[in-house]
Design an enzyme around this catalytic site. Structure first.
Site: not given
Length: 518
Positions: A47, A74, A79-80, A333, A478, A494
């Site tokens: 961001a 972070n 992990g992209g 999740r 975030e 992302i």
């Protein structure tokens, strides 16, 4: 629905914020400024980097700061994974997708608590954000994956599974086009004029971050105090607070200090508290997400979450005491984490970690380098056959053998009769757990993402406790609450960060232009 305890916890934090008043409200001219900028971006992850690039493109003299000694937060250890609707990767593979389906998936993961207006901005702006990063020098490998909770494959990755392969090109672009970027600078407070408009920032340069679980970051007084005059706006891209053990326990006592975290040590509530004491309204602080793909065999984020992408997509997760599956491996999740916690504790208090298994075809879903790194670290184990795997993890062979045979039948038929997990081919081959060698790792949920943060609108403006925008203050990523509701859908961080980072940077720069015209 939130419990009474959760509601009271959030109410207490909001009451604390309402009771606090800004410590540095000055009339214009009441501060001796050390420097002057159009836009100040606080935080250097997805961001912050996006906001900096966009502010520069809109002609603003821009400074980006980070309290840590290295950039990226972070995002750099992420992990992209980047979920995009109607990308060139989907089109090349004939995957049909829609913004409406994307929004539906996000809302389902978030239990319908999401802010619809923010979700729609992310969904519709994701592909443009991806194409914008291409122009900034980000390179993506030719791969497409399906994260848990997504109805179709829509996730792409940079050349290696690292968020740093996105943040670094953005930062290099920013520096090349005139940005100033500084590490070890912490934001202490906002400077406001008599109308309440934010006109500057009090910071400490040469800040020495010192991670100590037992202390609050406010106890660290290191650094040299400076005052920055800001002509446009301040963009708070400061991330979440998953590693702020004291703060997160005020919200949820179940998140004990021994529970591992995927975040970098600097992921604290310090910046959130600065916004709260300046009257910023918070949203959804109760909702703290755990990632079901952590491993007890490594600390922090590690390699397991990267390998988990193909393992969950093309393999099974089993209870090591029975060899049986216990959840849809591609559920969101929250569902998977809850399922693990429901089964992994033994009567004597010890833990038996579930085991995730895929075959050689499934392992091709990530890069060879990632697999080799996991093996080298001892997190991923390789076996010639299922019997060896069962023996190593002390899994009842008969139970595991039946699970593998049933899953093979389901995969070939394209229908999971137990958990309704979606199946799709990998390079026109059905990954059916029959092609050795077999890869496995132990799983445990780790604290990963904080869905709560400050309230913003679709222009990334931060709102106060009276539900009015705080002039000159923007937030993205975030640090914001609302888009993800109860649980963020994997690989949606992302696009959220880049879409709203750009919006925040653009609007902060616009304020500077207006100020100069006056």
């Amino acid at each position: 629905m939130k419990s009474r305890r959760e509601f009271l916890s959030t109410l207490a934090l909001l009451t604390q914020a309402a009771a606090l008043t800004p410590t540095s409200v000055f009339a214009d001219g009441g501060v001796k400024w050390d420097e002057e900028w159009d836009v100040l971006v606080v935080g250097s992850g997805f961001a912050g980097s996006a906001a900096t690039c966009q502010a520069l493109e809109d002609g603003a003299k821009t400074l980006m700061i980070d309290k840590m000694p290295v950039l990226g937060g972070n995002s750099a250890i992420n992990g992209g994974a980047f979920a995009v609707v109607n990308s060139s990767f989907q089109k090349a593979r004939g995957v049909e997708d829609s913004y409406e389906l994307y929004v539906k998936d996000i809302l389902k993961a978030g239990m319908g608590l999401n802010r619809m207006d923010l979700v729609e901005v992310i969904a519709k702006g994701g592909n443009e954000a991806y194409e914008w990063t291409l122009k900034k020098g980000v390179y993506y490998r030719d791969a497409l994956g399906q994260f848990g909770g997504h109805s179709v494959p829509r996730t792409i990755w940079p050349e290696i599974n690292s968020g740093g392969k996105i943040t670094i090109p953005l930062q290099e672009y920013a520096l090349k086009h005139g940005a100033t970027i500084r590490t070890r600078v912490i934001l202490d407070d906002f400077i406001r004029d008599e109308s309440g408009k934010i006109i500057g920032a009090k910071v400490r340069e040469n800040y020495d971050f010192d991670f100590d679980k037992s202390k609050d970051e406010s106890e660290n007084k290191s650094g040299d105090v400076k005052f920055y005059k800001i002509n446009g706006g301040i963009v708070m891209a400061t991330g979440g607070f998953a590693y702020d053990i004291k703060f997160r326990q005020e919200i949820d006592k179940a998140l004990t200090p021994d529970l591992d975290c995927t975040n970098h040590y600097g992921a604290t509530a310090q910046a959130l508290k600065v916004m709260m004491k300046n009257g910023a309204q918070t949203v959804d602080l109760n909702w703290i997400q755990l990632g079901p793909w952590g491993s007890p065999d490594e600390l922090g984020f590690g390699i397991a979450p990267v390998f988990a992408i193909p393992a969950f997509s093309y393999g099974v997760m089993v209870d090591a005491r029975t060899g049986k599956r216990f959840v849809n491996e591609l559920a969101d999740r929250r569902i998977r984490s809850d399922a693990i916690f429901a089964i992994h504790k033994n009567p004597d208090g010890s833990l038996t970690h579930p085991v995730v298994i895929c075959d050689s075809i499934g392992a091709q879903g990530t890069t060879k380098a990632n697999v080799e790194r996991g093996i080298h670290k001892g997190v991923i184990k390789v076996f010639d056959n299922i019997e060896e795997l069962a023996k190593f993890y002390n899994i009842p062979y008969d139970g595991l053998r039946k699970t593998i045979d049933d899953y093979t039948k389901y995969a070939r038929a394209g229908k999971d009769e137990e958990f309704n997990k979606p199946f799709f081919k990998f390079k026109d081959i059905v990954p059916d757990l029959t092609k050795p060698p077999f890869y496995a790792w132990r799983a445990i949920p780790k604290v990963h993402h904080t869905m709560g943060g400050v309230k913003i609108d679709t222009q990334a403006r931060v709102f106060d406790i009276n539900d009015k925008p705080i002039e000159g203050l923007f937030a993205a990523g975030e640090a914001v609450g609302g888009p993800h509701g109860a649980s963020r859908l994997g690989s949606c961080a992302i696009p959220d960060c880049i879409v709203f980072g750009r919006i925040a940077g653009k609007n902060a720069a616009m304020l500077a232009r207006k100020e100069k015209k006056c």
